[in-house]
Design a protein around this motif. Structure first.
Motif, PDB file in Angstrom:
ATOM      1  N   UNK A 123       0.863  -1.186   0.000  1.00  0.00           N
ATOM      2  CA  UNK A 123       0.000   0.000   0.000  1.00  0.00           C
ATOM      3  C   UNK A 123       0.894   1.229   0.000  1.00  0.00           C
ATOM      4  N   UNK A 124       0.760   2.025  -1.040  1.00  0.00           N
ATOM      5  CA  UNK A 124       1.460   3.301  -1.096  1.00  0.00           C
ATOM      6  C   UNK A 124       0.525   4.330  -0.476  1.00  0.00           C
ATOM      7  N   UNK A 125       0.771   4.645   0.775  1.00  0.00           N
ATOM      8  CA  UNK A 125      -0.093   5.558   1.526  1.00  0.00           C
ATOM      9  C   UNK A 125      -0.015   6.959   0.933  1.00  0.00           C
ATOM     10  N   UNK A 126       1.151   7.357   0.487  1.00  0.00           N
ATOM     11  CA  UNK A 126       1.341   8.689  -0.083  1.00  0.00           C
ATOM     12  C   UNK A 126       0.450   8.898  -1.303  1.00  0.00           C
ATOM     13  N   UNK A 127       0.368   7.876  -2.150  1.00  0.00           N
ATOM     14  CA  UNK A 127      -0.391   8.003  -3.396  1.00  0.00           C
ATOM     15  C   UNK A 127      -1.756   7.336  -3.340  1.00  0.00           C
ATOM     16  N   UNK A 128      -2.064   6.699  -2.214  1.00  0.00           N
ATOM     17  CA  UNK A 128      -3.324   5.971  -2.043  1.00  0.00           C
ATOM     18  C   UNK A 128      -3.533   4.943  -3.162  1.00  0.00           C
ATOM     19  N   UNK A 129      -2.482   4.149  -3.399  1.00  0.00           N
ATOM     20  CA  UNK A 129      -2.556   3.074  -4.398  1.00  0.00           C
ATOM     21  C   UNK A 129      -2.072   1.772  -3.759  1.00  0.00           C
ATOM     22  N   UNK A 130      -2.403   0.672  -4.410  1.00  0.00           N
ATOM     23  CA  UNK A 130      -1.954  -0.640  -3.964  1.00  0.00           C
ATOM     24  C   UNK A 130      -1.230  -1.320  -5.117  1.00  0.00           C
ATOM     25  N   UNK A 131      -0.107  -1.942  -4.798  1.00  0.00           N
ATOM     26  CA  UNK A 131       0.703  -2.643  -5.792  1.00  0.00           C
ATOM     27  C   UNK A 131       0.739  -4.115  -5.412  1.00  0.00           C
ATOM     28  N   UNK A 132       0.468  -4.960  -6.349  1.00  0.00           N
ATOM     29  CA  UNK A 132       0.526  -6.406  -6.119  1.00  0.00           C
ATOM     30  C   UNK A 132       1.955  -6.887  -6.356  1.00  0.00           C
TER      31      UNK A 132
END
Length: 161
Positions: A123-132
């Protein structure tokens, strides 16, 4: 707060820990203060327990020395996230229990705040994205869960002492 420290492709094991430092000691805790010093001076002094190393392709290329992933563990790095790993580094990291995740790192930037979720999601909290990330085979996941091959073998097959 766990921070991403981003590096490029082809981070050589001699960049992870310089050969000149191994002349005096091979103690990973002592060496951890020199982590990545040839490509980012002072890195070993600023990285905090739980932070992440993020890189491109072929992380850990070069010599097959086990001390490189050991120094990363000694520095308190939560995980290395890279697009790919050199074969010997990958195996050494698993053997000592260093969590290494293969994922697309293009959308992680320096100083992004990251959180490792279950099943290897980042979870990239800074960008509010999730990477698998790519999943591990079950045996490798078990070895990592036990903290490396030595712990795994002792738990499942007993100690040789």
């Amino acid at each position: 707060m766990a921070i991403a420290y981003k590096f490029s492709d082809d981070v050589n094991t001699d960049y992870i820990i310089a050969s000149k430092r191994k002349r005096d000691t091979v103690d990973p805790v002592v060496l951890s203060r020199y982590l990545m010093e040839d490509i980012r001076e002072g890195f070993g002094e600023i990285v905090k327990k739980g932070d992440f190393i993020v890189a491109g392709s072929n992380f850990g290329c070069g010599s097959a020395m086990e001390i490189a992933p050991m120094v990363i563990v000694a520095a308190g790095i939560k995980a290395v996230i890279a697009k790919s790993y050199a074969r010997s580094f990958y195996r050494n990291a698993i053997n000592i229990g260093l969590l290494i995740l293969e994922a697309d790192t293009d959308h992680i930037d320096e100083n992004d705040e990251l959180l490792l979720e279950e099943n290897g999601r980042i979870k990239n909290i800074t960008k509010n994205t999730t990477i698998e990330s790519h999943p591990f085979p079950s045996l490798i996941q078990e070895i990592l869960n036990e903290g490396g091959i030595t712990n795994y073998m002792e738990k499942h097959y007993g100690s040789n002492s």
